[in-house]
Design an enzyme around this catalytic site. Structure first.
Site, PDB file in Angstrom:
ATOM      1  N   SER A 146       0.882  -1.173   0.000  1.00  0.00           N
ATOM      2  CA  SER A 146       0.000   0.000   0.000  1.00  0.00           C
ATOM      3  C   SER A 146       0.914   1.215   0.000  1.00  0.00           C
ATOM      4  CB  SER A 146      -0.845   0.004   1.283  1.00  0.00           C
ATOM      5  OG  SER A 146      -1.408   1.275   1.519  1.00  0.00           O
ATOM      6  N   TYR A 159      -2.203  -0.892  10.477  1.00  0.00           N
ATOM      7  CA  TYR A 159      -2.093  -1.090   9.028  1.00  0.00           C
ATOM      8  C   TYR A 159      -0.758  -0.556   8.518  1.00  0.00           C
ATOM      9  CZ  TYR A 159      -3.808  -1.089   4.142  1.00  0.00           C
ATOM     10  OH  TYR A 159      -3.988  -1.316   2.803  1.00  0.00           O
TER      11      TYR A 159
HETATM   12  P1  NAD Z   1     -11.039  -6.663  -0.034  1.00  0.00           P
HETATM   13  O1  NAD Z   1     -11.664  -6.502   1.306  1.00  0.00           O
HETATM   14  O2  NAD Z   1     -11.844  -6.393  -1.259  1.00  0.00           O
HETATM   15  O3  NAD Z   1     -10.429  -8.128  -0.169  1.00  0.00           O
HETATM   16  C1  NAD Z   1      -9.701  -8.713   0.864  1.00  0.00           C
HETATM   17  C2  NAD Z   1      -9.571 -10.187   0.608  1.00  0.00           C
HETATM   18  O4  NAD Z   1      -8.838 -10.769   1.700  1.00  0.00           O
HETATM   19  C3  NAD Z   1     -10.908 -10.933   0.539  1.00  0.00           C
HETATM   20  O5  NAD Z   1     -10.820 -11.954  -0.433  1.00  0.00           O
HETATM   21  C4  NAD Z   1     -11.040 -11.524   1.938  1.00  0.00           C
HETATM   22  O6  NAD Z   1     -11.874 -12.684   1.986  1.00  0.00           O
HETATM   23  C5  NAD Z   1      -9.586 -11.876   2.206  1.00  0.00           C
HETATM   24  N1  NAD Z   1      -9.291 -12.062   3.614  1.00  0.00           N
HETATM   25  C6  NAD Z   1      -9.527 -11.209   4.648  1.00  0.00           C
HETATM   26  N2  NAD Z   1      -9.145 -11.780   5.805  1.00  0.00           N
HETATM   27  C7  NAD Z   1      -8.655 -13.011   5.491  1.00  0.00           C
HETATM   28  C8  NAD Z   1      -8.101 -14.068   6.254  1.00  0.00           C
HETATM   29  N3  NAD Z   1      -8.000 -14.009   7.582  1.00  0.00           N
HETATM   30  N4  NAD Z   1      -7.698 -15.185   5.596  1.00  0.00           N
HETATM   31  C9  NAD Z   1      -7.843 -15.285   4.248  1.00  0.00           C
HETATM   32  N5  NAD Z   1      -8.346 -14.313   3.487  1.00  0.00           N
HETATM   33  C10 NAD Z   1      -8.747 -13.186   4.107  1.00  0.00           C
HETATM   34  O7  NAD Z   1      -9.724  -5.746   0.029  1.00  0.00           O
HETATM   35  P2  NAD Z   1      -8.801  -5.110  -1.126  1.00  0.00           P
HETATM   36  O8  NAD Z   1      -9.051  -3.660  -1.113  1.00  0.00           O
HETATM   37  O9  NAD Z   1      -8.918  -5.874  -2.389  1.00  0.00           O
HETATM   38  O10 NAD Z   1      -7.367  -5.320  -0.474  1.00  0.00           O
HETATM   39  C11 NAD Z   1      -6.464  -6.313  -0.905  1.00  0.00           C
HETATM   40  C12 NAD Z   1      -5.067  -5.934  -0.459  1.00  0.00           C
HETATM   41  O11 NAD Z   1      -4.677  -4.701  -1.065  1.00  0.00           O
HETATM   42  C13 NAD Z   1      -4.927  -5.732   1.054  1.00  0.00           C
HETATM   43  O12 NAD Z   1      -3.688  -6.245   1.498  1.00  0.00           O
HETATM   44  C14 NAD Z   1      -4.965  -4.225   1.197  1.00  0.00           C
HETATM   45  O13 NAD Z   1      -4.296  -3.793   2.348  1.00  0.00           O
HETATM   46  C15 NAD Z   1      -4.245  -3.808  -0.072  1.00  0.00           C
HETATM   47  N6  NAD Z   1      -4.530  -2.439  -0.498  1.00  0.00           N
HETATM   48  C16 NAD Z   1      -5.810  -2.035  -0.753  1.00  0.00           C
HETATM   49  C17 NAD Z   1      -6.038  -0.734  -1.170  1.00  0.00           C
HETATM   50  C18 NAD Z   1      -7.404  -0.213  -1.487  1.00  0.00           C
HETATM   51  O14 NAD Z   1      -7.547   1.005  -1.650  1.00  0.00           O
HETATM   52  N7  NAD Z   1      -8.418  -1.052  -1.633  1.00  0.00           N
HETATM   53  C19 NAD Z   1      -4.963   0.148  -1.316  1.00  0.00           C
HETATM   54  C20 NAD Z   1      -3.674  -0.291  -1.030  1.00  0.00           C
HETATM   55  C21 NAD Z   1      -3.479  -1.595  -0.631  1.00  0.00           C
END
Ligand code: NAD
Length: 264
Positions: A146, A159
């Protein structure tokens, strides 16, 4: 005709039932990789996701419900994938959660879960997947970090700490495997409009008594100089690039994909 540069490869993407992980799974499958999906959700919907992806891209797609909080479940997810496909050629550590609170009110269990899912699980997946990568002398490890792996924001202590930790882990692993045909890199997106961010938009609307548009423009996109969300497809294409021969010498980087946020 699609360019199937990842044909015969297998990619395991943690947290790929939703959001960024699902988008990356689509892009890697579209490039010919077999896929191991992981994450939570409705079992029927996950099965539809799995079979649709297999049909659409003509690749093998399996699903593991391993909880990233549980090191035994992580180890058996990876060993099952290795038994089935020979190796996890491409490991994408993507599963992540968020919780926003002032540090003095931050619940201890939320802090621990964020550190365990967003950081510690990456150690366990890499530890389990590396021996087979080393044996075949090829592998790609991509950690979904991130912008918060590079800079901080208030109220995101767990985070930010976890994501900075993954940047350090990425560099260390990169150095340990540098002489093999294996690379370990991090992708550091700005805001992407996934369920994780939708949840934050909702809570900020309540906390600040603001409209959705105000929260999006004045809170989220305020950090991003290009004033737009990052698209999941952009991240998928970057993952494919990092798996391609053009990226053979890219190792240990944390690539900002945030419209200039960390350039300030
Ligand atoms: P999301 O909530 O859409 O998806 C998260 C996924 O992780 C889901 O498939 C969920 O089932 C899974 N998950 C959660 N807890 C779990 C566990 N204990 N065991 C197994 N699976 C688990 O989130 P996203 O926005 O797609 O985020 C994905 C990654 O990208 C994360 O690491 C997040 O920190 C990072 N990220 C997101 C953003 C954003 O703006 N959305 C920005 C930067 C980084």
């Amino acid at each position: 005709m699609e360019n199937k540069i990842l044909k015969e490869r297998t990619a395991l993407i943690t947290g790929s039932t939703s959001g960024i992980g699902l988008g990356i799974a689509h892009s890697l499958a579209n490039s010919g990789a077999n896929i191991v999906l992981n994450g939570f959700g409705n079992p029927d919907e996950i099965e539809t996701l799995r079979s649709t992806m297999a049909d659409r891209y003509k690749v093998d797609v399996i699903y593991s419900d391993a909880n990233m909080l549980n090191s035994d479940e992580i180890a058996s997810m990876v060993s099952h994938a290795i038994d089935k496909f020979g190796a996890v050629d491409i490991l994408v550590n993507n599963a992540g959660i968020q919780y926003v609170s002032a540090i003095e009110d931050f619940p201890n269990d939320k802090w621990q879960d964020i550190i365990n899912i967003n950081l510690v699980s990456n150690f366990h997946t890499i530890k389990a997947a590396l021996p087979a990568m080393k044996k075949q002398n090829w592998g790609r490890i991509i950690n979904l970090v991130s912008a918060h792996g590079l800079v901080a924001s208030p109220f995101k202590s767990a985070y930010t700490a976890a994501k900075h930790g993954v940047v350090g882990l990425t560099k260390t692993v990169a150095l340990e495997i540098a002489e093999q045909q294996i690379t370990c890199n991090a992708i550091c997106p700005g805001y992407v409009r996934t369920p994780l961010v939708e949840g934050q938009i909702e809570s900020q609307m309540k906390v600040h008594n603001m409209s959705r548009e105000q929260v999006i423009n004045d809170i989220f996109l305020a950090a991003q100089p290009n004033k737009r969300f990052v698209e999941v497809e952009e991240l998928g294409q970057i993952a494919v690039f990092l798996c391609s021969p053009s990226a053979n010498s890219i190792n240990g980087i944390s690539l900002p994909v945030e419209g200039g946020w960390t350039a300030r």
